[in-house]
Design an enzyme around this catalytic site. Sequence first.
Site, PDB file in Angstrom:
ATOM      1  N   SER A  40      -9.599  -1.797   7.004  1.00 42.67           N
ATOM      2  CA  SER A  40      -9.021  -1.536   5.685  1.00 42.67           C
ATOM      3  C   SER A  40      -8.191  -2.675   5.111  1.00 42.67           C
ATOM      4  O   SER A  40      -7.792  -2.611   3.941  1.00 42.67           O
ATOM      5  CB  SER A  40      -8.192  -0.251   5.715  1.00 42.67           C
ATOM      6  N   LYS A  72       0.853  -1.188   0.000  1.00 42.86           N
ATOM      7  CA  LYS A  72       0.000   0.000   0.000  1.00 42.86           C
ATOM      8  C   LYS A  72       0.890   1.238   0.000  1.00 42.86           C
ATOM      9  O   LYS A  72       1.928   1.256   0.714  1.00 42.86           O
ATOM     10  CB  LYS A  72      -0.856  -0.055   1.263  1.00 42.86           C
ATOM     11  N   SER A 127      -9.512   0.589   2.836  1.00 42.62           N
ATOM     12  CA  SER A 127      -8.707   1.481   2.041  1.00 42.62           C
ATOM     13  C   SER A 127      -7.538   0.798   1.351  1.00 42.62           C
ATOM     14  O   SER A 127      -6.916   1.394   0.472  1.00 42.62           O
ATOM     15  CB  SER A 127      -8.169   2.616   2.910  1.00 42.62           C
TER      16      SER A 127
END
Lengths: 457, 67
Positions: free
Chosen positions: A175, A75, A151
């Site tokens: 997330s 990420k 996310s």
Amino acid sequence: MKSARSIAAEVRSGRRSARSIIAQTLADIHQNNPAINAFTARLDDQAERDAAAIDAAVDSGRDPGPLAGVPFAVKNLFDIAGVTTLAGARIYADCPPAAQDATVVRRLKEHGAVLVGALNMDAYAYGFTTENTHYGATRNPHDLARSAGGSSGGSGAAVAAGLVPLTLGSDTNGSIRVPASLCGIFGLKATFGRVSRAGSVPFVPDLDHVGPLATCTDDLALAYDAIAGPDARDPTCSTRSAPPLTPELAAGTAGLRIAVAAGYFERPLAPVARAAVGDAVSARDIRRRIELPHADHARAAAFMLTAIAAGSLYLPALRTRAGDFEPLSRDRLLAGALIPAAWVHAAQRFRRWYHDRVLALFDLVDAIIAPATPCSAPALGAETMSIDGATMAVRPNLGMFTQPISFIGLPVAAVPIECGSALPIGIQIIAAPWREDICLRVAAELERRGIARARIG
Amino acid sequence: MDKFDDLSLAAYVDAAAYLLQLPIAAGHLPGVRENFARIAALAALFVDAPLELHDEPAPVFRPGPPA
């Protein structure tokens, strides 16, 4: 895409070179990423150099590490030396490149894994859909018109598309677990403090967790074993040693007391979400139901603490450049900054109360099964969804079942359940603090029985 | 907590933003008010929870380097 374990076995034995693995991975990303928009940065040259170093270690008889030659991506809130850390946000785009890798990135590399790129996310990690106005939405590999979840949406989509077997994400309110569920893969959010967050952009410092997403429990365990444990760079990281999980996976679940979460976690549930929990419960003939007291309040308190922490964190930038913020979360950040202190204090006191009462439940059971998301992947751009006769906003409610768990730092495995539906969906397997082993033992048992299976490609 | 009325919430948003020296553009204000109202409704669930004097907040500060 093979599992991380099988790739490492091939590379370690010399049957296949890390360079050929990485060359294939880079070609796959080049060809297939444009459709899903999972990657925001590619590190082809660095990955080729690192793969060559792994091959050199194998050739010279040195141990290349348990993750030798395994391609992975992270990420884009994790620092990668030489790359600007975006955290999905335009306000970071002009920042200088990171000077060093985040602790978890460094540890995976030290175990032989090869970093190939950085992945898309909701700006600031504030969202559950990875609809990013500045960097584009990440699309679900199983239906390109739908969200990959968020996310850590790029982290979910990259694994589900078969581009890499392993990614890292972060989970403040769900997330890792939401994209794992919507993409049909496995994820692990360990106990708060188990895995270092050093070198990652903070969001809510006393709720932020980092962890792996993968195609099987074996690979979650391999990644966890590489990244978990003390780190002086992160003041919230526990000084407890982290016993490896890999040896635990074959232990089975005999003797474990497993319950299904009742009350708050029973609705709203789309039929597919209800079926996923039902299949997992039937597999073990689980009859015990257990209710987490005031889980709805816990969700509300987590929502509010997130808003105030993030609003306060970004207050200086909101004063001067609010127009550069992600439109989908800007107004929530501005509102969060205004929350009165008494509410914050009340939320933190309630959090302790709730923590103590949920912990008492683990005197009665060892693991709790709960839905991960109320539904499978929603369409990108959808504002509302109707579930169980209720119409609700999509973006905040995808995390309604994950928030009350991370609120008190419990370890959770997100596990994809193969219930024959058009789109994948997962469940949560929750255990007491520091008992990640139980989460993965239950997950591995479901996997062995064919109930849990990742959906790739 | 009683339900809040929109006018009072709007006045609070204006006053709190002033105290924080946080200018809110006119175009952003409706969204900020809407988000604050949502947060206030959620806060109402737990701010009056019947906690005891000795129910401590969750975060614990520990001075010194890690043990």
